[in-house]
Design an enzyme around this catalytic site. Structure first.
Site, PDB file in Angstrom:
ATOM      1  CD  GLU A   1      -2.818   1.320   2.265  1.00  0.00           C
ATOM      2  OE1 GLU A   1      -3.996   1.005   2.159  1.00  0.00           O
ATOM      3  OE2 GLU A   1      -2.533   2.093   3.269  1.00  0.00           O
TER       4      GLU A   1
ATOM      5  CB  CYS B   1      -1.425   6.495   2.265  1.00  0.00           C
ATOM      6  SG  CYS B   1      -2.649   5.515   3.113  1.00  0.00           S
TER       7      CYS B   1
END
Length: 486
Positions: free
Chosen positions: A252, A286
């Site tokens: 990720e 993120c």
């Protein structure tokens, strides 16, 4: 830290505490004051951790005993719940999160351990008599030794998000956490060590500021699968270094999440959430709402409201209940973000400058006020590059097609948000967005039961949900002829 670490946050490998000989100081990003010390590891700790994890996988009952795995994960959740307030306070002081955000992180983490404890007892294999007398079935098996590399921005939840499904699957774990959160890491290690159901060597943890241990987790043939959360640039390096052993990767990576606001959106609801999307974790997230896409009809009003809202954010120490946004992780990162905004002034309109709270040359604090930058050219750096700070771009679009084109214009595809009162538009537009998560009239809602992850350069694989477990499993096809007797 507790007495188990003698006031020093240490590594936890093969059921034992070790300091590795190198000790560093952790500093409060709000003040620059020393908070404590932590053992800083590298190659020796990585080798010891891999060796212990391999031995535990091959010699203990862990990989085959579902009930043991469930019991350990449930117990770990209980141990974390007991020390929840300590984790929240330490996160606020060392990581810079405000108390509410630190609590949000820990309160996301504890149920995740319980969810994967339950999944450890769950099996979804298939079986069939595919032809007369020919039986076929699939069994899931643990991949082996799993390496987990988690970042400093949310070290507890992002570590558990990877190692909980790995443990539920029956893997043993080698985990490297970053030096920026050395004390938080140590407290997490204590919780793991206090989980008596875990056999020695099943979870092995070390902290590393440098980069000698982590590469071994990628290249070692004794590591079978890697789960990494971090930057896209490092994700590419990991992918290249994993190629010789062809080990599976769950990555990720970065994001540039577009927050698409249509003319019919409720701006009273939009502005507070977009403000939090920019300032939560001081933009070091993120899924930060780093791109505001405003339809032409409401662009002027939204721009003015966002500038006012961002200017009013109360910046202060993470452990001060009055703070609405804490410091960045360190002074160097605050200065890096300030340079990016300053450089953007050459090609963009600075709507809200924000910037360093203390700009003196000898300043040690990491405070940075949020910034809003208006752009029209989609190729400029502040649109294309992840800022990883409390900075958002502001872009004006006309039609749905224009919004979709703009939203998809970066190499990232982690998440997006659509704001509208039109009941069909979120599905119509969301279907065209190249993003792993699309929210309607909300942001940053993540649930354990459903997967998250990125399209394009935002990663590969998925975390959470059943797919999160599957990232750490192999599927074995068993074929058994048993013809009917005469």
């Amino acid at each position: 830290m507790s007495s188990s670490t003698n006031l020093l946050a240490r590594h936890y490998i093969d059921g034992r505490w070790t300091d590795g000989g190198v000790v560093r100081t952790s500093y409060n990003p709000a003040t620059g004051a020393a908070l404590g010390t932590f053992a800083d590891g590298g190659e020796p700790e990585a080798i010891a951790a891999i060796t212990a994890a391999r031995r535990a996988f091959e010699t203990t009952a862990w990989s085959r005993d579902r009930e043991l795995r469930a019991r350990a994960l449930f117990e770990m959740a209980d141990r974390m719940a007991e020390r929840r307030d300590e984790l929240v306070t330490l996160l606020a002081r060392e990581n810079g999160k405000i108390l509410a955000e630190a609590a949000f992180e820990i309160d996301l983490t504890i149920p995740k351990l319980r969810y994967y404890g339950a999944l450890a007892l769950t099996e979804g294999g298939r079986a069939a008599e595919v032809k007369p007398g020919l039986y076929s079935m699939t069994l899931t098996e643990p991949a082996g030794v799993a390496a987990v590399i988690a970042p400093w921005n949310s070290p507890v939840v992002l570590a558990v998000r990877s190692f909980a499904p790995a443990l539920a699957a029956g893997c043993t774990v080698v985990m490297k956490l970053p030096g920026q959160t050395g004390l938080v890491n140590g407290l997490l290690y204590e919780i793991i060590a206090a989980t008596r159901s875990l056999p020695a060597g099943v979870v092995n943890c070390f902290t590393e500021s440098g980069n000698t241990g982590a590469p071994l987790l990628i290249s070692s043939p004794e590591v079978d699968v890697v789960s990494y959360t971090g930057s896209t640039a490092v994700g590419r390096i990991i992918m290249a270094n994993a190629a010789p052993t062809l080990k599976p990767l769950s990555l990720e990576l970065g994001g540039k999440s577009p927050m698409i606001v249509f003319d019919d959106a409720d701006l009273e609801a939009v502005v507070p959430v977009l403000t939090k999307a920019i300032t939560t974790f001081t933009g070091q997230f993120c899924m930060t709402g780093s791109r505001i896409l405003a339809q032409q009809g409401i662009a002027d009003e939204l721009r003015a409201r966002m500038a006012k809202s961002l200017a009013a954010v109360r910046v202060g120490p993470g452990d001060d209940p009055a703070s609405e946004m804490g410091p960045m992780i360190d002074r160097a990162n605050a200065e890096r973000v300030d340079r990016m905004v300053a450089e953007a002034a050459d090609y963009a309109v600075i709507v809200e400058r924000g910037g360093l709270v203390n700009s003196s040359v000898d300043a040690v604090d990491a405070y940075y006020r949020p910034s809003l930058v208006e752009v029209s050219d989609l190729t400029v750096p502040i649109v294309q590059h992840e800022v990883f700070g409390p900075v958002a771009t502001f872009e004006v679009f006309t039609t749905e097609a224009d919004a979709i084109e703009r939203a998809n214009a970066t190499e990232y595809g982690l998440a997006a948000s659509i704001w509208t009162r039109d009941v069909d538009r979120p599905l119509r537009v969301g279907r065209e967005l190249r993003a792993g998560t699309v929210w309607t009239n909300t942001w940053a809602v993540v649930v354990d039961q459903f997967e998250e992850g990125g399209y394009k350069q935002s990663g590969m694989g998925r975390l959470n949900g059943l797919r999160g477990l599957g990232e750490f499993q192999e599927i074995k096809h068993m074929v058994h002829p048993a013809p009917r007797g005469a």
